[in-house]
Motif scaffolding. Structure first.
Motif, short mmCIF file in Angstrom:
data_model
loop_
_atom_site.label_atom_id
_atom_site.label_comp_id
_atom_site.label_asym_id
_atom_site.label_seq_id
_atom_site.Cartn_x
_atom_site.Cartn_y
_atom_site.Cartn_z
N ALA A 42 0.82 -1.21 0.00
CA ALA A 42 0.00 0.00 0.00
C ALA A 42 0.86 1.26 0.00
N THR A 45 -3.51 4.19 -2.25
CA THR A 45 -4.79 3.48 -2.24
C THR A 45 -5.91 4.44 -2.62
N HIS A 48 -10.92 1.44 -1.77
CA HIS A 48 -11.08 -0.01 -1.96
C HIS A 48 -11.27 -0.39 -3.42
N TYR A 50 -8.52 0.63 -5.78
CA TYR A 50 -7.21 0.75 -6.42
C TYR A 50 -6.14 0.73 -5.35
N TYR A 51 -5.05 0.02 -5.62
CA TYR A 51 -3.86 0.17 -4.79
C TYR A 51 -2.62 -0.01 -5.64
N SER A 53 1.65 -0.47 -5.31
CA SER A 53 2.86 -0.68 -4.52
C SER A 53 4.05 -0.46 -5.44
N HIS A 147 -7.36 9.54 -4.24
CA HIS A 147 -6.20 8.69 -3.96
C HIS A 147 -5.46 9.26 -2.76
N ASN A 150 -0.28 6.04 1.21
CA ASN A 150 -0.59 5.23 2.38
C ASN A 150 0.66 4.91 3.19
#
Length: 181
Positions: A42, A45, A48, A50-51, A53, A147, A150
């Motif tokens: 994360a 994000t 709930h 789209y995330y 890394s 967005h 995170n």
């Protein structure tokens, strides 16, 4: 001290100061935070749906319960971010090992400056990656929903701050404050 005529030698003892131990703890914490940041799923994000890394980008259409993931290693800026962050982490690891070895070896002061220089270099690399990441993210991703950056991104900043703190502590000259310990 022994007198000049007694034939005894003066023995110098290298004292490990608490600030160097705190500096080593800062370096260790920076390593742990870097590891957490690199492995974090994360970094960005969005509701709930789209995330993102350092390794993959996942989307979930609102009508489906299935996540669609793809590798982020096809984008130049994400590869550059990952390379800068991993380069900084590698330098921090080397600085930690040198700092740890310097505790075990009698001549500690000889290693203070190289550790500080390595940590400052790691801070520069990591700050570059952490500034590059949000700029390029905002340029390339269409922001149709809210967005947020995170905890993975925050861990990387934490690692950078601890590295900077360790570098400052290793720059302090022990001759100036050894009378206090």
């Amino acid at each position: 001290m022994a007198s000049a005529g007694s034939g005894m030698e003066e023995v110098r003892v290298s004292v490990l100061t608490p600030l160097k131990l705190v500096g080593l703890v800062c370096i260790f914490l920076a390593l742990c935070l870097d590891l957490g940041a690199v492995l974090s799923p994360a970094w960005v994000t969005a509701d709930h749906q789209y995330y993102l890394s350092l390794w993959e980008s996942c989307r979930k259409p609102a009508s489906l319960d299935i996540w669609h993931c793809e590798s982020t290693l096809s984008s130049d800026w994400q590869i550059a971010t990952l390379a800068l962050l991993l380069g900084g982490a590698a330098i921090i690891l080397i600085a930690f090992l040198v700092g740890l070895i310097s505790i075990c070896v009698g001549s500690r002061r000889r290693f203070y400056r190289p550790v500080a220089v390595m940590l400052f270099a790691a801070v520069v690399l990591q700050v570059c990656s952490l500034v590059l990441y949000p700029i390029k993210f905002i340029e390339t991703v269409s922001l149709k929903i809210y967005h947020e950056f995170n905890w993975g991104y925050g861990l990387a900043w934490g690692a950078t701050i601890f590295s900077f703190g360790g570098a400052i502590l290793y720059c302090l000259n022990p001759k100036n404050y050894e009378d206090y310990y």
